[in-house]
Design an enzyme around this catalytic site. Sequence first.
Site, PDB file in Angstrom:
ATOM      1  N   GLY A  86     -19.147 -28.709 -12.528  1.00 33.68           N
ATOM      2  CA  GLY A  86     -17.959 -28.397 -13.323  1.00 33.68           C
ATOM      3  C   GLY A  86     -16.742 -28.196 -12.431  1.00 33.68           C
ATOM      4  N   PHE A  87     -15.623 -27.994 -13.063  1.00 34.14           N
ATOM      5  CA  PHE A  87     -14.339 -27.913 -12.358  1.00 34.14           C
ATOM      6  C   PHE A  87     -14.316 -26.792 -11.304  1.00 34.14           C
ATOM      7  CE2 PHE A  87      -9.763 -26.237 -13.203  1.00 34.14           C
ATOM      8  CZ  PHE A  87      -9.284 -26.833 -12.053  1.00 34.14           C
ATOM      9  N   ILE A  88     -14.517 -25.555 -11.726  1.00 27.49           N
ATOM     10  CA  ILE A  88     -14.383 -24.437 -10.769  1.00 27.49           C
ATOM     11  C   ILE A  88     -15.599 -24.383  -9.840  1.00 27.49           C
ATOM     12  CG2 ILE A  88     -13.874 -21.977 -10.491  1.00 27.49           C
ATOM     13  CD1 ILE A  88     -12.775 -21.945 -13.343  1.00 27.49           C
ATOM     14  N   TYR A 116     -16.101 -18.557 -28.530  1.00 25.39           N
ATOM     15  CA  TYR A 116     -16.236 -18.668 -27.063  1.00 25.39           C
ATOM     16  C   TYR A 116     -16.025 -17.287 -26.435  1.00 25.39           C
ATOM     17  CZ  TYR A 116     -14.527 -19.554 -22.281  1.00 25.39           C
ATOM     18  OH  TYR A 116     -14.311 -19.511 -20.923  1.00 25.39           O
TER      19      TYR A 116
HETATM   20  N1  LIG Z   1     -11.214 -23.523 -16.435  1.00 23.20           N
HETATM   21  C1  LIG Z   1     -10.655 -22.404 -16.873  1.00 23.20           C
HETATM   22  O1  LIG Z   1      -9.436 -22.336 -17.092  1.00 23.20           O
HETATM   23  C2  LIG Z   1     -11.481 -21.173 -17.105  1.00 23.20           C
HETATM   24  C3  LIG Z   1     -10.818 -19.990 -17.483  1.00 23.20           C
HETATM   25  C4  LIG Z   1     -11.573 -18.847 -17.711  1.00 23.20           C
HETATM   26  C5  LIG Z   1     -12.944 -18.851 -17.520  1.00 23.20           C
HETATM   27  N2  LIG Z   1     -13.562 -20.012 -17.178  1.00 23.20           N
HETATM   28  C6  LIG Z   1     -15.025 -19.961 -17.001  1.00 23.20           C
HETATM   29  O2  LIG Z   1     -15.333 -20.433 -15.695  1.00 23.20           O
HETATM   30  C7  LIG Z   1     -16.571 -21.139 -15.707  1.00 23.20           C
HETATM   31  C8  LIG Z   1     -16.376 -22.551 -15.169  1.00 23.20           C
HETATM   32  O3  LIG Z   1     -15.447 -23.233 -16.004  1.00 23.20           O
HETATM   33  P1  LIG Z   1     -15.027 -24.738 -15.751  1.00 23.20           P
HETATM   34  O4  LIG Z   1     -13.630 -24.880 -16.196  1.00 23.20           O
HETATM   35  O5  LIG Z   1     -15.418 -25.150 -14.379  1.00 23.20           O
HETATM   36  O6  LIG Z   1     -15.963 -25.479 -16.837  1.00 23.20           O
HETATM   37  P2  LIG Z   1     -16.815 -26.832 -16.695  1.00 23.20           P
HETATM   38  O7  LIG Z   1     -17.238 -27.181 -18.076  1.00 23.20           O
HETATM   39  O8  LIG Z   1     -16.058 -27.833 -15.935  1.00 23.20           O
HETATM   40  O9  LIG Z   1     -18.081 -26.361 -15.852  1.00 23.20           O
HETATM   41  C9  LIG Z   1     -19.229 -25.763 -16.411  1.00 23.20           C
HETATM   42  C10 LIG Z   1     -20.452 -26.524 -15.913  1.00 23.20           C
HETATM   43  O10 LIG Z   1     -21.633 -25.864 -16.359  1.00 23.20           O
HETATM   44  C11 LIG Z   1     -22.592 -26.837 -16.705  1.00 23.20           C
HETATM   45  N3  LIG Z   1     -23.537 -26.227 -17.669  1.00 23.20           N
HETATM   46  C12 LIG Z   1     -23.253 -25.808 -18.933  1.00 23.20           C
HETATM   47  N4  LIG Z   1     -24.377 -25.333 -19.522  1.00 23.20           N
HETATM   48  C13 LIG Z   1     -25.386 -25.456 -18.629  1.00 23.20           C
HETATM   49  C14 LIG Z   1     -26.787 -25.161 -18.667  1.00 23.20           C
HETATM   50  N5  LIG Z   1     -27.373 -24.665 -19.760  1.00 23.20           N
HETATM   51  N6  LIG Z   1     -27.532 -25.426 -17.558  1.00 23.20           N
HETATM   52  C15 LIG Z   1     -26.959 -25.963 -16.446  1.00 23.20           C
HETATM   53  N7  LIG Z   1     -25.638 -26.268 -16.366  1.00 23.20           N
HETATM   54  C16 LIG Z   1     -24.849 -26.020 -17.435  1.00 23.20           C
HETATM   55  C17 LIG Z   1     -21.789 -27.999 -17.311  1.00 23.20           C
HETATM   56  O11 LIG Z   1     -22.456 -29.237 -17.251  1.00 23.20           O
HETATM   57  C18 LIG Z   1     -20.525 -27.961 -16.441  1.00 23.20           C
HETATM   58  O12 LIG Z   1     -20.601 -28.889 -15.382  1.00 23.20           O
HETATM   59  C19 LIG Z   1     -17.070 -21.096 -17.134  1.00 23.20           C
HETATM   60  O13 LIG Z   1     -17.951 -20.010 -17.259  1.00 23.20           O
HETATM   61  C20 LIG Z   1     -15.814 -20.849 -17.943  1.00 23.20           C
HETATM   62  O14 LIG Z   1     -16.097 -20.191 -19.160  1.00 23.20           O
HETATM   63  C21 LIG Z   1     -12.867 -21.169 -16.965  1.00 23.20           C
END
Ligand SMILES: NC(=O)c1ccc[n+]([C@@H]2O[C@H](COP(=O)([O-])OP(=O)(O)OC[C@H]3O[C@@H](n4cnc5c(N)ncnc54)[C@H](O)[C@@H]3O)[C@@H](O)[C@H]2O)c1
Length: 323
Positions: free
Chosen positions: A9-11, A150
């Site tokens: 994922g992104f972060i 969410y």
């Molecule tokens: N991007 C933002 O602005 C933001 C802001 C606040 C919080 N967050 C939190 O930060 C975290 C990362 O966010 P992101 O933007 O990188 O999201 P993202 O969707 O890009 O990354 C999440 C990753 O988790 C993987 N995943 C989901 N369910 C899974 C499972 N059951 N088993 C294995 N892998 C699984 C997905 O395939 C994905 O690659 C998340 O928890 C999100 O809620 C993100």
Amino acid sequence: MYLITGCAGFIGFHMSKLLLKKNHKIVGIDNLNSYYSVNYKKYRISELKKNKNFTFYKFDLSQKKNVEKIFLNYKFTNVIHFAAQPGVIYSYKNPKSYYTNNVIVTDLLVDQIKKNKIKHFIFSSSSSVYGDHKKYPINENFKFRPKNYYARTKITCEKLIKKKLKNTNTSIKIIRPFTVYGPYGRPDMLILKLLSLIERNKTVKIYDFGNQMRDFTYVKDVVNIIYLLSNKIDRNLKILNICASRPIKINDTILLVQNILNKKIKLRYENKRKGEMKITYGSNKELIKYIKFKKFTTIKNGLHETIKWFKKFKNKNLFIKIK
Ligand SMILES: NC(=O)c1ccc[n+]([C@@H]2O[C@H](COP(=O)([O-])OP(=O)(O)OC[C@H]3O[C@@H](n4cnc5c(N)ncnc54)[C@H](O)[C@@H]3O)[C@@H](O)[C@H]2O)c1
């Protein structure tokens, strides 16, 4: 040894990159789900695999046996948990995915953290837990006012972490990031959506007439902060906002993108969408006091960097969902 969940994922990708740069060994897990382009996630993994200190496992963390097995096979010092079902609008379409990938996954992981006496655990919650308030900036003591499912699942995760890891020696940090953006961003979020639609000369839909404000926080700041947190042992559970604390209107963000690209963007204004926050504006005072991180990237510089990356990125078709 670090365990990074959601490393495709992104972060999680940026976090893994930073840790590898600092010569740490990482095990990354992701189920490469199709919430957005699977090939884009695979691309991020292929970048990480260039480093021999990175080991990747593709599996679903909602399956207990998978989670148990990984903790049997490795001795982790740090677990950073990003894997989740993100997105506000999608939570109305598929609430089950939020329950499974946020609540069940976190619950199973926390059991293993307790069982294996993990030293550091960082959980990525979200600024969404706050919802809208009358007073800003929002600090960590503000009430939960979740506006969507969410956010509610993230609150459930926070509560179960507090309950299950109470009286353990694990150093726990719950972070609440605010609107993260940057290179390799999420195609369902504003900035990358904007750039890929402009590239294809398409009209961009702007909700709430562009009057919402977002506390955009640059991804490289976010992972540098998490890195500092992962090195700080604290016997008390710490909850921290991660935000630049410089909110900007969506309309002004679009103007900045237009100026950098030197291109007029075709826009279509629409009403507010259900469940979306009007303003995200966090206080980062507690964070700055805790780890002495001061140099937040300005939105202007962050957008410049993101657009520079976007222009160079060859496989722009990856931003389009391919199942
Ligand atoms: N991007 C933002 O602005 C933001 C802001 C606040 C919080 N967050 C939190 O930060 C975290 C990362 O966010 P992101 O933007 O990188 O999201 P993202 O969707 O890009 O990354 C999440 C990753 O988790 C993987 N995943 C989901 N369910 C899974 C499972 N059951 N088993 C294995 N892998 C699984 C997905 O395939 C994905 O690659 C998340 O928890 C999100 O809620 C993100």
